[in-house]
Every structure is written in C-alpha cells, then in structure tokens.
Design a protein around this motif. Structure first.
Motif, mmCIF file in Angstrom:
data_model
loop_
_atom_site.group_PDB
_atom_site.id
_atom_site.type_symbol
_atom_site.label_atom_id
_atom_site.label_comp_id
_atom_site.label_asym_id
_atom_site.label_seq_id
_atom_site.Cartn_x
_atom_site.Cartn_y
_atom_site.Cartn_z
ATOM 1 N N GLN A 63 0.811 -1.208 0.000
ATOM 2 C CA GLN A 63 0.000 0.000 0.000
ATOM 3 C C GLN A 63 0.849 1.264 0.000
ATOM 4 O O GLN A 63 0.364 2.332 -0.387
ATOM 5 N N ASN A 64 2.095 1.168 0.443
ATOM 6 C CA ASN A 64 2.973 2.324 0.465
ATOM 7 C C ASN A 64 3.733 2.511 -0.841
ATOM 8 O O ASN A 64 4.501 3.464 -0.969
ATOM 9 N N LEU A 65 3.545 1.605 -1.795
ATOM 10 C CA LEU A 65 4.179 1.726 -3.103
ATOM 11 C C LEU A 65 3.246 2.441 -4.074
ATOM 12 O O LEU A 65 2.038 2.546 -3.839
ATOM 13 N N SER A 66 3.818 2.924 -5.155
ATOM 14 C CA SER A 66 2.993 3.496 -6.219
ATOM 15 C C SER A 66 2.194 2.386 -6.901
ATOM 16 O O SER A 66 2.553 1.210 -6.826
ATOM 17 N N TYR A 67 1.092 2.755 -7.561
ATOM 18 C CA TYR A 67 0.213 1.738 -8.117
ATOM 19 C C TYR A 67 0.884 0.952 -9.236
ATOM 20 O O TYR A 67 0.527 -0.196 -9.485
ATOM 21 N N TYR A 68 1.863 1.536 -9.922
ATOM 22 C CA TYR A 68 2.562 0.793 -10.964
ATOM 23 C C TYR A 68 3.693 -0.068 -10.404
ATOM 24 O O TYR A 68 4.304 -0.840 -11.137
ATOM 25 N N GLU A 69 4.008 0.087 -9.103
ATOM 26 C CA GLU A 69 5.034 -0.730 -8.456
ATOM 27 C C GLU A 69 4.462 -1.881 -7.642
ATOM 28 O O GLU A 69 5.213 -2.763 -7.226
ATOM 29 N N GLN A 70 3.167 -1.881 -7.425
ATOM 30 C CA GLN A 70 2.559 -2.918 -6.599
ATOM 31 C C GLN A 70 2.524 -4.256 -7.339
ATOM 32 O O GLN A 70 2.486 -4.310 -8.571
ATOM 33 N N ALA A 71 2.523 -5.335 -6.556
ATOM 34 C CA ALA A 71 2.533 -6.682 -7.123
ATOM 35 C C ALA A 71 1.171 -7.008 -7.734
ATOM 36 O O ALA A 71 0.125 -6.581 -7.228
ATOM 37 N N THR A 110 -9.795 -5.914 -4.761
ATOM 38 C CA THR A 110 -10.234 -4.705 -4.073
ATOM 39 C C THR A 110 -9.219 -3.575 -4.232
ATOM 40 O O THR A 110 -9.586 -2.419 -4.477
ATOM 41 N N ASP A 111 -7.934 -3.914 -4.122
ATOM 42 C CA ASP A 111 -6.899 -2.891 -4.300
ATOM 43 C C ASP A 111 -6.892 -2.360 -5.731
ATOM 44 O O ASP A 111 -6.709 -1.151 -5.946
ATOM 45 N N ARG A 112 -7.085 -3.240 -6.712
ATOM 46 C CA ARG A 112 -7.094 -2.794 -8.109
ATOM 47 C C ARG A 112 -8.293 -1.882 -8.384
ATOM 48 O O ARG A 112 -8.163 -0.883 -9.109
ATOM 49 N N GLN A 113 -9.441 -2.187 -7.807
ATOM 50 C CA GLN A 113 -10.601 -1.325 -7.990
ATOM 51 C C GLN A 113 -10.385 0.041 -7.339
ATOM 52 O O GLN A 113 -10.801 1.071 -7.887
ATOM 53 N N ALA A 114 -9.720 0.041 -6.176
ATOM 54 C CA ALA A 114 -9.428 1.325 -5.526
ATOM 55 C C ALA A 114 -8.455 2.151 -6.354
ATOM 56 O O ALA A 114 -8.584 3.380 -6.448
ATOM 57 N N ILE A 115 -7.482 1.493 -6.962
ATOM 58 C CA ILE A 115 -6.524 2.209 -7.815
ATOM 59 C C ILE A 115 -7.221 2.795 -9.037
ATOM 60 O O ILE A 115 -6.970 3.940 -9.432
ATOM 61 N N ARG A 116 -8.110 2.028 -9.658
ATOM 62 C CA ARG A 116 -8.835 2.527 -10.831
ATOM 63 C C ARG A 116 -9.754 3.682 -10.462
ATOM 64 O O ARG A 116 -9.933 4.627 -11.236
ATOM 65 N N ALA A 117 -10.344 3.615 -9.271
ATOM 66 C CA ALA A 117 -11.225 4.706 -8.844
ATOM 67 C C ALA A 117 -10.450 5.975 -8.524
ATOM 68 O O ALA A 117 -10.940 7.093 -8.763
ATOM 69 N N SER A 118 -9.233 5.836 -7.995
ATOM 70 C CA SER A 118 -8.428 7.009 -7.658
ATOM 71 C C SER A 118 -7.696 7.584 -8.872
ATOM 72 O O SER A 118 -7.277 8.740 -8.827
ATOM 73 N N ASN A 119 -7.527 6.804 -9.935
ATOM 74 C CA ASN A 119 -6.858 7.276 -11.151
ATOM 75 C C ASN A 119 -7.726 6.988 -12.377
ATOM 76 O O ASN A 119 -7.364 6.166 -13.237
ATOM 77 N N PRO A 120 -8.902 7.614 -12.487
ATOM 78 C CA PRO A 120 -9.786 7.289 -13.620
ATOM 79 C C PRO A 120 -9.244 7.767 -14.961
ATOM 80 O O PRO A 120 -9.519 7.163 -15.993
#
Length: 291
Positions: free
Chosen positions: A130-138, A175-185
């Motif tokens: 969660q502390n990484l950028s969305y393109y760095e997450q596994a 859930t994390d992927r949906q949160a990332i998509r919602a925060s970066n539409p």
C-alpha cells in the motif's frame, strides 16, 4: 512499510555472541537454530544445542521448531505460536514480532517500535504494497507467491486451505485494483456507467412523498402528451391512444386526491410507479404520511 527490527533488539542480539549473527530476522531465524541459541543463552541447562540441526531444509526447520515449542510449553512462556509459525514459513513481520516478544519476556523491557512500519494479523505484505505506487505494486500472481509460501502447502496439503487462502489473496488484490482505478480514472480511462450517468437527486427529508410524485407525474404527463401530439401530427395517426392515456391520468390524479396509493395491480398509478422505477423507494410512497 516493510517490518523492521528495533535497534535496541539488534544490540541485545549482538551481546549474546551468537554463532551466526542475525542480520535479516526473516531469513536468519527461519530454521530455528539461531532462536534456539537465544534461548540457550538464558537457559543453558535446558536447551541442548546438539539436538538442533543447522540446515535450511523443511525437515530441519520442522525439527528445530518442534523442540522449541516443546520447551516453550514446558516452561509455560508467553510466546505466541502464530509468530513461530510465521517465522518458520518466512512470512513478513513474523520474525520481527517474535523477537520483540522474546526480548520483552527475557529482559523485562519494552522495545521501541516505529508506528509507521505496520503489520497485519495474517502476516502478509499488504501494508508494504500500500505504500508503493500503483505501478510498483505486485499483481495477483505475485501476491499469491509472496503471501502463500511453499512450506505452508507442504506442511498443510489441504486443498480447502489452499483454495481459501488463494481466494482471500485474490479478493484483496481485486479490491486494491478497484481502488486504484477509482483514484486514477484518467489513466485507466474509466467511463461512467449508464446507472452512474442517470442518477437522480434523492428525496428531500422535509418534503412529502405524495406531493413530490404529483409534481413529477404532472411533468411526465405533459411530456408524454407533447411527444404523442408531435408524433401523431407527423405520422397522421389517430389520437385515440393519447386520449385514453390522458383520461387514465386524470382518473388516477382524481383518485390520488381522495385516497392514498395502494399496492393493487389494477391501479394505473401503481403500475406507473413500477414501470418508471423512480429513485424514491416504493415503501416511502406507499407509507401513510404523518401530519
């Protein structure tokens, strides 16, 4: 952030003069040999180091930690078995938590822990991700590899356990992927759905449901009448259908002035509510308003 060991615990480990220094607790304590040496420094007569195997195989780890668990049960020490199992399988935060608990038990001191470095109860790398950028997450498969160890599958070969753990990891990743998509539409080109574009304003708390429906019904009746007249003038159709519709509307409005809306299939107004599917719940419209 990734779990780390307090500095005072590292100084305490250096003062024990272990055979192999503990640099990375996640890997150095996984076989149980270094942890047995820590207990041997405080209980030299009860811990026999010749009974332990300094190896990296799964059998050596299981043997060492079995002896450690027997000693802990014999002495009734307040050490969590969850930390031991997490350390055995090399999971995130397990070895650090075990060292903190052991340090507090043997030295009667509370180590300083940085609250920024979080740990969860299932010993996963989710706080670190969660502390990484969305393109760095596994991604999903990498998350399963990080949080479901091979030693866990070998020690507990239950298909139900494996499927449950994989399902939990995949649900968390989704859930994390949906949160990332919602925060970066903008980056993911997320378009609003039809339901999101057709949202209506909710009913005001101080308004009457029947009065609100009367106003909306009048506006819809006028729009239906205008559209019907325009189509009839263009296509030269008869106006019998629109006349019947206006007659039904007038009858329903007259009935609404005298009584409340009833859940009856013969009621034209009730059918209109069902067909139009307004944003106001049907239960609010059917309830008797309190004066």
């Amino acid at each position: 952030m990734v779990a780390r060991t307090a500095r005072e615990i590292l100084r305490w480990l250096e003062g024990l003069y272990l055979t192999y220094p503990v640099v990375m607790p996640k890997w150095d304590l996984s076989n149980g040999y270094a942890y047995a040496e820590i207990l041997h420094a405080y209980f030299p007569k009860e811990i026999n180091m010749f009974a332990f195997v300094n190896g990296r195989s799964l059998n050596a780890r299981l043997l060492n930690w079995t002896l450690v668990k027997q000693f802990i049960a014999k002495r009734n020490l307040a050490i969590s078995m969850d930390f031991i199992d997490a350390t055995l399988h090399g999971k995130d935060g397990g070895a650090e938590g075990l060292l903190e608990q052991t340090y507090q038990l043997l030295t009667n001191k509370v180590p300083f822990t940085d609250p920024v470095y979080e740990r969860d109860n299932v010993f996963s790398d989710h706080p670190y991700q969660q502390n990484l950028s969305y393109y760095e997450q596994a991604h999903a498969s990498k998350s399963i590899k990080n949080n479901l160890k091979v030693s866990e599958l070998l020690t507990d070969p239950s298909y139900a356990y494996q499927s449950k753990r994989c399902r939990a990891i995949l649900d968390q990743a989704r859930t994390d992927r949906q949160a990332i998509r919602a925060s970066n539409p903008g980056r993911f080109r997320v378009k609003p759905t039809l339901a999101e574009r057709c949202l209506r304003e909710p009913l005001q708390s101080d308004s009457n449901p029947q009065d609100w429906f009367m106003k909306s019904f009048d506006s819809r009746s006028r729009s239906v009448t205008s559209i019907t007249n325009k189509s009839n003038s263009i296509k030269h159709q008869s106006r019998n259908g629109s006349g019947v519709l206006l007659k039904k509307n007038s009858l329903s409005l007259a009935r609404l002035d005298k009584e409340h809306i009833e859940a009856n299939e013969d009621n034209v107004l009730y059918k209109e509510i069902i067909l139009r599917q307004h944003a106001v719940p049907l239960g609010d419209l059917l309830q008797t308003t309190e004066s």
